[in-house]
Design an enzyme around this catalytic site. Structure first.
Site, PDB file in Angstrom:
ATOM      1  N   HIS A  42      63.205  12.174  83.895  1.00 25.12           N
ATOM      2  CA  HIS A  42      62.378  13.212  83.158  1.00 25.12           C
ATOM      3  C   HIS A  42      61.717  14.058  84.015  1.00 25.12           C
ATOM      4  O   HIS A  42      62.195  14.272  85.124  1.00 25.12           O
ATOM      5  CB  HIS A  42      61.587  12.303  81.899  1.00 25.12           C
ATOM      6  CG  HIS A  42      60.796  13.416  80.955  1.00 25.12           C
ATOM      7  ND1 HIS A  42      61.185  14.646  80.849  1.00 25.12           N
ATOM      8  CD2 HIS A  42      59.909  12.876  80.287  1.00 25.12           C
ATOM      9  CE1 HIS A  42      59.990  15.148  79.947  1.00 25.12           C
ATOM     10  NE2 HIS A  42      59.485  14.188  79.598  1.00 25.12           N
ATOM     11  N   HIS A  90      71.267  17.772  81.145  1.00 23.36           N
ATOM     12  CA  HIS A  90      70.195  17.785  80.255  1.00 23.36           C
ATOM     13  C   HIS A  90      70.586  17.656  78.812  1.00 23.36           C
ATOM     14  O   HIS A  90      71.675  17.753  78.455  1.00 23.36           O
ATOM     15  CB  HIS A  90      69.668  19.335  80.015  1.00 23.36           C
ATOM     16  CG  HIS A  90      68.263  19.541  79.365  1.00 23.36           C
ATOM     17  ND1 HIS A  90      67.995  19.562  78.105  1.00 23.36           N
ATOM     18  CD2 HIS A  90      67.045  19.721  80.082  1.00 23.36           C
ATOM     19  CE1 HIS A  90      66.754  19.604  77.826  1.00 23.36           C
ATOM     20  NE2 HIS A  90      66.378  19.844  79.062  1.00 23.36           N
ATOM     21  N   ASP A 118      63.951  20.979  87.094  1.00 20.70           N
ATOM     22  CA  ASP A 118      63.425  20.078  88.219  1.00 20.70           C
ATOM     23  C   ASP A 118      64.320  20.635  89.512  1.00 20.70           C
ATOM     24  O   ASP A 118      63.905  20.091  90.422  1.00 20.70           O
ATOM     25  CB  ASP A 118      63.927  18.848  87.685  1.00 20.70           C
ATOM     26  CG  ASP A 118      62.777  18.445  86.531  1.00 20.70           C
ATOM     27  OD1 ASP A 118      63.114  17.937  85.551  1.00 20.70           O
ATOM     28  OD2 ASP A 118      61.655  18.720  86.761  1.00 20.70           O
TER      29      ASP A 118
END
Ligand code: SDX
Length: 435
Positions: A268, A307, A363
Site C-alpha cells: 500500500h 493496482h 507510488d
C-alpha cells in the site's frame, strides 16, 4: 427508476428467488433467505480481499479503473491539482464543496493554530531509537495524542469532530517533521504560522540556524500538489481500516493511527519507499532487463506497478511524472528517473505486464521526486500519510453519518475442527496427556 431483480434458482431445493438489484449491487443479506431447510443459516457471499464487495455508499471519491479516471467530489484530479492548493482540496474532500473565501480563511486559520504539539510529546518521541522508522513514530504518536484529547471520544458531537479534524490536519505534519528531525539528531522546529500549510511543513523539516525559513516556491508547490494527489482514493486498505476502527466508535486519533499502520505496508503506501529501494538495487539502466526477468519469474514484485482498481495508467502517476521536471529544474535531475523510465518502457511493452494490466501507480514516480527534494527514503510513506489524513477523516465522518453503517464485523467460512472433547487429564500431567 424501475425496480430491477436478479432471479436465481437454488438447484439444491429447486426454489427460485428474486433478489433486488440496487446501484449495481445485490445486498448480500438477501442471500440469507436461500436455505436448504429452516435450520440452515442461509447463504453468504465469500470475497477474500473484498475484490468485489461494496462496503459502503460514498460520495467522496470516484475511480474508473478501466478509463483511469479519478474524481474528488466529482471534480477531475488534474483540474484540482492545477487550480487549487492542498488545504482547499482537503476542505472539498471533507465538506463536499470548495470553500468560499471566508470559509477558507476560517479553515486555514483553525488548522494553522492546531499545528503545535504538547511539549510532553517531545519526551515521548525521545524514547525512540535514532533509527526508528518514521512511520512507527507517526503511528505511535498519533495514538498517544488520543490521551491528550479525551474529548475526541465524543464522536457523535459535530463540533468535537470538527475540532479533531483541525487538530489532526494541523498536527500530522508537525509529527512527521519531528520524526525526521529526531532521526537526524536535530532539534525540533516549531511551526511558523506565517507560512502556508506545506511551506510550514518544509520549515519544520529543514530550518536550521537561519532566523526565518524561506521555502523554495517551486518545491513548496510541487509538494502541495503531491499532497493533493494522495488525499483520498475510495475504499483503499487504509481508508477501510479508518472506517473499520471508527465503526466501533473509537476516537479519530486512534483510528488515524490504525489507518496509518495499514498505509505503512509495502503493498500500500509503503510502496513508494520500496520503489526507491528497488531502483537502488537495480542500480543502472542496463540492469533493468535482469530485474524484469526476476519479476516475471515471480521472485520479486515490480514495486509501484499494479493496482486493484486501475487497469489503466494511474492518472496520479501521470501528473507526478510532469511535476518531476519542475522539481528537477530546481534540484537537478535525479538519475533514478532514468532507471524508472526504462522499467516503465519495458513493462508497458512486455506481455507479462500487459496481460495483467500492470501500469505505474501513484507510488512509482513520487519517491523519485521526494528523493530529489532531499527527503530520506523512510519518510516517503509519512509524506503519503500527510495527504491521506484528509481522506481518512472524510471517510470516517461519512461512515459515522451513514444510517446504513454498523460496527464492522464480517462473517467467516469455518474450516477448523468440529466439536471434540479435551484429552482426559485424570491423574496425568497436562504434557503427558497431550503427548
Ligand atoms: C497504493 O487501493 C488503492 O487505491 C491504493 C492506492 C491509494 O491511493 O490508496 O492507490 C495506493 O497502495 C498503490 C499500490 C502500491 N503498491 C505497490 O506498488 C506494490 C506492488 N503492487 C502489487 O503488490 C499489487 O499490484 C497490488 C497490491 C497493488 C494490487 O494487488 P491485487 O489487486 O491483489 O492484484 P494481484 O496481487 O491479484 O495481482 C494480479 C496479478 C498476479 O499475477 P498472477 O498470480 O495472476 O500470475 O498481477 C501480478 C500478481 O502476481 N502482479 C504483479 C504486481 N502486481 C500484481 N506482478 C509483479 N509486480 C507487481 N507490482
Amino acid at each position: 427508476m424501475e425496480k430491477q431483480f436478479l432471479t436465481v434458482t437454488d438447484e439444491r431445493t429447486g426454489k427460485t428467488y428474486r433478489l433486488p438489484i440496487q446501484n449495481g449491487t445485490v445486498n448480500t443479506m438477501d442471500l440469507r433467505q436461500i436455505k436448504t431447510d429452516p435450520d440452515d443459516f442461509g447463504l453468504m457471499g465469500y470475497d477474500p480481499g473484498y475484490k468485489n464487495t461494496a462496503s459502503c455508499k460514498s460520495s467522496i471519491t470516484f475511480i474508473d479503473g478501466e478509463r483511469g479516471i479519478l474524481l474528488y467530489r466529482g471534480y477531475p484530479i488534474d483540474q484540482i491539482a492545477e487550480n487549487y492548493n492542498f488545504l482547499e482540496t482537503a476542505y472539498l474532500i471533507i465538506n463536499g464543496e470548495f470553500p468560499t473565501g471566508a470559509e477558507y480563511d476560517k479553515w486555514s486559520w483553525n488548522i494553522t493554530h492546531h499545528t503545535m504539539l504538547h511539549e510532553n510529546i517531545k519526551k515521548f518521541m525521545e524514547g525512540f531509537r535514532y533509527d526508528a522508522h518514521p512511520m512507527g513514530i507517526l503511528i505511535s504518536t498519533l495514538a498517544a495524542l488520543s490521551t491528550f484529547y479525551p474529548d475526541s471520544r465524543n464522536i457523535e458531537d459535530p463540533e468535537s469532530r470538527r475540532l479533531q479534524i483541525y487538530r489532526l490536519l494541523g498536527k500530522v505534519p508537525t509529527i512527521a517533521a519531528a520524526a525526521y528531525r529526531h532521526s537526524m539528531g536535530l532539534p525540533y522546529n516549531y511551526p511558523d504560522n506565517t507560512l502556508s500549510y506545506t511551506g510550514n511543513f518544509l520549515n519544520m523539516l529543514f530550518k536550521m540556524t537561519e532566523p526565518k525559513y524561506e521555502p523554495n516556491p517551486v518545491l513548496e508547490k510541487a509538494l502541495d500538489t503531491l499532497f493533493i494527489l494522495h488525499a483520498d482514493h475510495e475504499q483503499n486498505c487504509s481508508a477501510s481500516t479508518m472506517r473499520g476502527v471508527g465503526s466501533s466508535h473509537s476516537d479519530p486519533f486512534c483510528a488515524v493511527a490504525a489507518a496509518a499502520a495499514a498505509l505503512y505496508g509495502p503493498l500500500h503506501g509503503g510502496a513508494n519507499e520500496m520503489v526507491l529501494r528497488m531502483l537502488k538495487e537495480i542500480g543502472s539502466k542496463d540492469k533493468v532487463g535482469a530485474y524484469i526477468k526476476r519479476v516475471k519469474a515471480g521472485e520479486v514484485l515490480l514495486m509501484g506497478f499494479g493496482h486493484r482498481v486501475y487497469k489503466n495508467y494511474d492518472p496520479r502517476a501521470r501528473i507526478i511524472k510532469n511535476i518531476a521536471d519542475q522539481v528537477f529544474d530546481v534540484t537537478g535531475r535525479n538519475p533514478m528517473l532514468d532507471i524508472a523510465l526504462e522499467l516503465e518502457r519495458i513493462a508497458l511493452e512486455d506481455e507479462y505486464f500487459v496481460e495483467r494490466k500492470l501500469y505505474p501507480n501513484v507510488d512509482f514516480y513520487s519517491g523519485i521526486i521526494y528523493q530529489a527534494m532531499g527527503f530520506p527514503v523512510a519518510l516517503y510513506p509519512v509524506l503519503f500519510a500527510i495527504g491521506r489524513t484528509a481522506g481518512w477523516l472524510a471517510q470516517w465522518e461519512e461512515m459515522l453519518l451513514d444510517p446504513d453503517q454498523k460496527i464492522h464485523r464480517p462473517r467467516q467460512i469455518y474450516i477448523g475442527k468440529t466439536h471434540r472433547d479435551v484429552p482426559r487429564l485424570k491423574g496425568k500431567k497436562k504434557s503427558e496427556a497431550m503427548a
